[in-house]
Design a protein around this motif. Structure first.
Motif, PDB file in Angstrom:
ATOM      1  N   SER A  71       5.031  -7.677  -5.829  1.00  0.00           N
ATOM      2  CA  SER A  71       5.424  -7.615  -4.284  1.00  0.00           C
ATOM      3  C   SER A  71       4.270  -7.524  -3.403  1.00  0.00           C
ATOM      4  O   SER A  71       4.099  -7.987  -2.401  1.00  0.00           O
ATOM      5  CB  SER A  71       6.335  -6.377  -4.163  1.00  0.00           C
ATOM      6  N   MET A  72       3.432  -6.592  -3.856  1.00  0.00           N
ATOM      7  CA  MET A  72       2.269  -6.369  -3.042  1.00  0.00           C
ATOM      8  C   MET A  72       1.317  -7.548  -2.846  1.00  0.00           C
ATOM      9  O   MET A  72       0.961  -8.021  -1.868  1.00  0.00           O
ATOM     10  CB  MET A  72       1.384  -5.488  -3.419  1.00  0.00           C
ATOM     11  N   THR A  73       1.200  -8.268  -4.092  1.00  0.00           N
ATOM     12  CA  THR A  73       0.529  -9.672  -3.993  1.00  0.00           C
ATOM     13  C   THR A  73       1.233 -10.661  -3.163  1.00  0.00           C
ATOM     14  O   THR A  73       0.452 -11.581  -2.352  1.00  0.00           O
ATOM     15  CB  THR A  73       0.099 -10.172  -5.536  1.00  0.00           C
ATOM     16  N   ALA A  97      -4.653  -7.839   5.211  1.00  0.00           N
ATOM     17  CA  ALA A  97      -3.190  -7.835   4.907  1.00  0.00           C
ATOM     18  C   ALA A  97      -3.051  -6.775   3.597  1.00  0.00           C
ATOM     19  O   ALA A  97      -2.307  -5.848   3.407  1.00  0.00           O
ATOM     20  CB  ALA A  97      -2.481  -8.990   3.972  1.00  0.00           C
ATOM     21  N   ASN A  98      -4.271  -6.835   2.781  1.00  0.00           N
ATOM     22  CA  ASN A  98      -4.136  -5.803   1.566  1.00  0.00           C
ATOM     23  C   ASN A  98      -4.585  -4.484   2.057  1.00  0.00           C
ATOM     24  O   ASN A  98      -4.593  -3.376   1.159  1.00  0.00           O
ATOM     25  CB  ASN A  98      -5.130  -6.366   0.459  1.00  0.00           C
ATOM     26  N   ALA A 108       4.028   3.176  -1.782  1.00  0.00           N
ATOM     27  CA  ALA A 108       3.308   2.015  -2.600  1.00  0.00           C
ATOM     28  C   ALA A 108       2.199   2.875  -3.523  1.00  0.00           C
ATOM     29  O   ALA A 108       2.376   2.589  -4.817  1.00  0.00           O
ATOM     30  CB  ALA A 108       2.861   0.939  -1.939  1.00  0.00           C
ATOM     31  N   LEU A 109       1.272   3.573  -2.981  1.00  0.00           N
ATOM     32  CA  LEU A 109       0.456   4.300  -3.783  1.00  0.00           C
ATOM     33  C   LEU A 109       1.097   5.248  -4.717  1.00  0.00           C
ATOM     34  O   LEU A 109       0.648   5.371  -5.801  1.00  0.00           O
ATOM     35  CB  LEU A 109      -0.526   5.219  -2.726  1.00  0.00           C
ATOM     36  N   LEU A 134      -5.296 -10.810 -12.984  1.00  0.00           N
ATOM     37  CA  LEU A 134      -5.914 -12.147 -13.183  1.00  0.00           C
ATOM     38  C   LEU A 134      -5.378 -12.910 -12.037  1.00  0.00           C
ATOM     39  O   LEU A 134      -5.801 -14.079 -11.424  1.00  0.00           O
ATOM     40  CB  LEU A 134      -5.609 -12.602 -14.272  1.00  0.00           C
ATOM     41  N   THR A 135      -3.989 -12.861 -11.745  1.00  0.00           N
ATOM     42  CA  THR A 135      -3.665 -13.783 -10.641  1.00  0.00           C
ATOM     43  C   THR A 135      -3.808 -13.419  -9.349  1.00  0.00           C
ATOM     44  O   THR A 135      -4.283 -14.475  -8.423  1.00  0.00           O
ATOM     45  CB  THR A 135      -1.820 -13.337 -10.517  1.00  0.00           C
ATOM     46  N   PHE A 136      -4.138 -12.359  -9.017  1.00  0.00           N
ATOM     47  CA  PHE A 136      -4.690 -11.686  -7.626  1.00  0.00           C
ATOM     48  C   PHE A 136      -5.997 -12.267  -7.410  1.00  0.00           C
ATOM     49  O   PHE A 136      -6.580 -12.820  -6.678  1.00  0.00           O
ATOM     50  CB  PHE A 136      -4.765 -10.123  -7.662  1.00  0.00           C
ATOM     51  N   LEU A 137      -6.896 -11.955  -8.886  1.00  0.00           N
ATOM     52  CA  LEU A 137      -8.431 -12.736  -8.648  1.00  0.00           C
ATOM     53  C   LEU A 137      -8.258 -14.345  -8.719  1.00  0.00           C
ATOM     54  O   LEU A 137      -9.121 -14.681  -7.787  1.00  0.00           O
ATOM     55  CB  LEU A 137      -8.936 -12.429 -10.127  1.00  0.00           C
ATOM     56  N   GLY A 138      -7.320 -14.833  -8.910  1.00  0.00           N
ATOM     57  CA  GLY A 138      -7.379 -16.361  -8.958  1.00  0.00           C
ATOM     58  C   GLY A 138      -7.236 -16.711  -7.636  1.00  0.00           C
ATOM     59  O   GLY A 138      -7.656 -17.918  -6.924  1.00  0.00           O
TER      60      GLY A 138
END
Length: 214
Positions: A71-73, A97-98, A108-109, A134-138
């Motif tokens: 959800s965060m991503t 946004a992040n 969330a934390l 890995l999704t976030f890095l991509g």
């Protein structure tokens, strides 16, 4: 405790409702205190119905952890819809946004902190964590490549990966700061701090003259 109204719904919606009830229970009681009975009560269902969707509590917790990260991503990616195709604006908006609500949020934390201890001891939690990372890095790599390409550069994949790792580490740190002590930054925008730091990582020129509030 708020009892959730559990109306007739499709399979996916029912499962999502149970995951939401799991997160509410964890937020209030922690991982150990989030019992199947409490989760069932919050969702307004029986324990038997929960077993229709999840083999046990561990599987519920894993699904809940996956939901927190995803959800965060997804929220950060959705923020890109607010800007056009300019790579400077897209990377800037993603960074902002992040480190802003609803991603930077005390609840969330607390959920992330409750789950993270399991990553080192549970293979499935570790897999979920690695997959999301890995999704976030991509996503970051794609945004970085587009920005460098717009500057007339053709960066190697290794360069984009290193920059993505560094920027992700920066985001993580400022996300913690914003979630834990946002009141300390009334006179100093964490969003602008993030933009300035990323600009420095990218060579001090790519995000110039782009206000963090835009």
């Amino acid at each position: 405790m708020t009892r959730r109204s559990f109306h007739r719904a499709g399979e996916a919606e029912r499962r999502n409702d149970l995951i939401a009830a799991t997160l509410d229970s964890i937020s209030e009681h922690g991982l150990e205190g989030a019992t199947v009975r409490d989760i069932a009560a919050r969702a307004g269902v029986t324990g038997g119905l929960i077993r229709h969707y999840f083999a046990g509590k561990d599987q519920m917790l894993q699904a809940a952890y996956r939901e927190v990260l995803a959800s965060m991503t997804e929220t950060a990616v959705a923020a890109l819809d607010e800007v056009g195709t300019d790579p400077h604006n897209r990377l800037r908006r993603f960074i902002i946004a992040n480190v802003s609500p609803p991603i930077a949020d005390p609840k969330a934390l607390s959920l992330w902190a409750a789950f993270i201890s399991r990553v080192r001891s549970d293979d499935e939690f570790a897999r979920i964590h690695r997959e999301n990372y890995l999704t976030f890095l991509g996503i970051l790599e794609t945004l970085i490549y587009a920005l460098l390409d717009a500057q007339g550069r053709r960066p190697e994949p290794d360069e984009c990966r290193k920059l993505a790792i560094a920027i992700n580490g920066l985001i993580d740190g400022l996300w913690l700061e914003s979630s834990l002590a946002s009141d300390l930054f009334v006179d100093q925008s964490l969003q602008q701090i993030a933009i300035d730091a990323v600009e420095a990582l990218l060579g001090g020129q790519f995000l110039k003259n782009t206000p963090a509030s835009a």
